[in-house]
Design a protein around this motif. Sequence first.
Motif, short mmCIF file in Angstrom:
data_model
loop_
_atom_site.label_atom_id
_atom_site.label_comp_id
_atom_site.label_asym_id
_atom_site.label_seq_id
_atom_site.Cartn_x
_atom_site.Cartn_y
_atom_site.Cartn_z
N HIS A 1 0.83 -1.21 0.00
CA HIS A 1 0.00 0.00 0.00
C HIS A 1 0.87 1.25 0.00
O HIS A 1 0.60 2.21 -0.74
N HIS A 2 1.93 1.23 0.82
CA HIS A 2 2.83 2.39 0.87
C HIS A 2 3.57 2.57 -0.45
O HIS A 2 3.73 3.70 -0.93
N LEU A 3 4.01 1.47 -1.03
CA LEU A 3 4.70 1.54 -2.32
C LEU A 3 3.78 2.10 -3.40
O LEU A 3 4.17 2.98 -4.18
N ASN A 4 2.55 1.59 -3.44
CA ASN A 4 1.60 2.08 -4.44
C ASN A 4 1.25 3.54 -4.23
O ASN A 4 1.10 4.30 -5.19
N SER A 5 1.15 3.97 -2.97
CA SER A 5 0.88 5.38 -2.69
C SER A 5 2.04 6.25 -3.15
O SER A 5 1.84 7.33 -3.73
N ALA A 6 3.26 5.78 -2.91
CA ALA A 6 4.43 6.53 -3.35
C ALA A 6 4.49 6.62 -4.88
O ALA A 6 4.81 7.68 -5.44
N ARG B 1 3.65 9.60 -9.94
CA ARG B 1 2.90 9.78 -11.20
C ARG B 1 2.26 11.16 -11.28
O ARG B 1 2.15 11.75 -12.36
N SER B 2 1.83 11.66 -10.13
CA SER B 2 1.13 12.96 -10.14
C SER B 2 2.06 14.12 -10.49
O SER B 2 1.59 15.15 -10.97
N VAL B 3 3.35 13.98 -10.27
CA VAL B 3 4.28 15.07 -10.59
C VAL B 3 4.98 14.88 -11.92
O VAL B 3 5.64 15.80 -12.41
N LEU C 1 0.54 5.07 -15.97
CA LEU C 1 1.74 4.31 -16.25
C LEU C 1 1.86 3.14 -15.29
O LEU C 1 1.43 3.21 -14.13
N THR C 2 2.48 2.06 -15.76
CA THR C 2 2.72 0.92 -14.87
C THR C 2 3.83 1.30 -13.89
O THR C 2 4.47 2.34 -14.02
N LYS C 3 4.07 0.44 -12.94
CA LYS C 3 5.10 0.73 -11.93
C LYS C 3 6.47 0.90 -12.58
O LYS C 3 7.17 1.87 -12.31
N ILE C 4 6.84 -0.04 -13.42
CA ILE C 4 8.16 0.05 -14.05
C ILE C 4 8.24 1.22 -15.02
O ILE C 4 9.26 1.89 -15.11
#
Length: 98
Positions: A53-58, A63-65, A75-78
Amino acid sequence: SPARTALAPRETAARRKGKARRARGKARNEGLLSKQKRSRRMKANDRERNRMHHLNSALDALRSVLPTFPDDAKLTKIETLRFAHNYIWALTQSLRLA
């Protein structure tokens, strides 16, 4: 010798009872260990869930910036990490040239 033969059946019965008790105690211990293992697994799952959850929030904050052309494209994580790396590199290069 007659005293020994008189005690021998009692000793044998007592030993059997002791073994039976130990076996029952072992089953209880196994049940307790099973509960402990389940508890540890549940705690580990909770820690992993919170970590994700913390990783996804980060990643959402990152992504927002980042400037993306289609605003609705997530975008995907990678892809997010690669884009952030390239974006920081490009900003660094533009600062060096200026």
